[in-house]
Design an enzyme around this catalytic site. Structure first.
Site: not given
Ligand code: PBG
Length: 331
Positions: A200, A210, A221, A238, A253, A282, A321
């Site tokens: 990730k 967010r 992060r 990982e 991701k 997203s 989505y």
């Molecule tokens: C963390 C989490 C995130 C997403 C899924 N699980 C946010 C992040 O890591 O900042 C993002 C999913 C997306 O952007 O569609 N709980």
């Protein structure tokens, strides 16, 4: 005048008719490979649209149930739930409260669809903390890996008690899969599966998410999510670590900016018989929707082309989505 050279090999032959193209299509996209991520907001009286993700809402408990039923009827086999609590605090207590929004929503969906969908809970603290980080902070304000693991262990068991078939640890803490597996087993939930967010990356494409979870995050992060400048091998490492720790499925991701990582993780995981998922996130959704809203691209073919690219790069499962709609388009 030179005589023209006729090609001996003609790849176009396999493109001559729709039936011919279908016949050789190979790795195709099917509804059963799609998982719908869904947001549920505590106290919401009606679904609240998410501005940067047109067509996606923060559900009420009721509208979430309906969305889950629609997803199952469309042929999907999974739903990934994210909770948006009314109040947040330093340690994200809402995440481990059996009456917390995510946990009651898991129970709602399970009571509605039973085993027709694999019901998954996002296992992370960021929606529940007032600082927006995925873990708890130490005295110096840094994300404390091992203190966070204790919270994840507790969260996993609460989600399993609520009926989750699968938990999705997404916080990128070292050792999170092992701790979650151990906690689940100790509590008797040996059949609760783990979808590990293994590779990730700290990504600008998480932006709309967010908004979707009313994130309180200031800063970034980067001390826990991966740095995209590194070799894709880090993603493989990982994933292999997570498999050793007991992950049932590994995930990459975001998807689109990391298709090379996806290919390498999928190849490595497949050697061990472990399925690979990818999260079409997203920002990837928002970009395509925005361009389509302007009439700059043809929306439906662009959605299917996007999902096909992720599948072709090696994903056995795709979180998107568009899942319910795409399943309809594939029918
Ligand atoms: C963390 C989490 C995130 C997403 C899924 N699980 C946010 C992040 O890591 O900042 C993002 C999913 C997306 O952007 O569609 N709980």
């Amino acid at each position: 005048m030179n005589e023209i050279q006729h090609p001996i090999v003609r790849p176009r032959r396999l493109r001559t008719t729709a039936a011919m193209r279908d016949l050789v299509a190979g790795s195709t996209l099917r509804p059963n490979q799609l998982v719908l991520p869904a947001f549920v907001r505590e106290g919401a009286a009606e679904p609240i649209p998410i501005g940067s993700m047109p067509g996606v809402v923060q559900h009420t408990r009721d509208s979430l149930r309906k969305a889950a039923v629609e997803a199952a009827e469309a042929g999907l086999r999974g739903i990934m739930l994210f909770g948006v609590p009314e109040t947040k605090d330093a340690t994200g207590t809402g995440a481990t409260d059996p009456d917390g929004i995510l946990n009651v929503a898991i129970a709602d969906v399970v009571s509605e669809v039973g085993d027709a969908l694999v019901v998954m809970g996002d296992l992370c603290l960021d929606e529940f903390t007032d600082h927006g980080h995925c873990g708890v902070l130490d005295a110096a304000g840094r994300v404390d890996n091992d203190a966070t693991l204790e919270r994840y262990a507790e969260m996993a068991v609460v989600q399993a008690r609520a009926g989750a078939h699968m938990v999705g640890p997404s916080g990128m803490m070292d050792g999170q899969v092992a701790v979650v597996r151990d906690a689940l087993d100790d509590a008797g939930f040996t059949d609760t599966a783990i979808l590990a967010y293994s590779a990730k990356y700290a990504s600008a494409f998480f932006g709309p998410f967010r908004e979707a979870v009313d994130s309180a995050l200031q800063g970034d992060r980067r001390t826990y999510q991966q740095d995209g400048r590194r070799d894709a091998g880090e993603g493989v490492r990982e994933a292999l670590l997570d498999i050793e720790e007991g992950a049932d499925i590994v995930m990459v991701k975001p998807a689109l900016a990391y298709l090379d990582v996806l290919r390498r993780v999928a190849d490595a995981a497949a050697e061990l018989g472990v399925p690979t998922a990818a999260y079409n996130i997203s920002g990837e959704y928002a970009m395509l929707e925005a361009a389509a809203a302007h009439g700059w691209i043809d929306r439906e073919p662009a959605i299917l082309e996007t999902l096909t690219s992720i599948r072709r790069a090696g994903a056995d499962i795709i979180l998107t989505y568009w899942a319910t709609e795409a399943a309809g388009l594939l029918r």
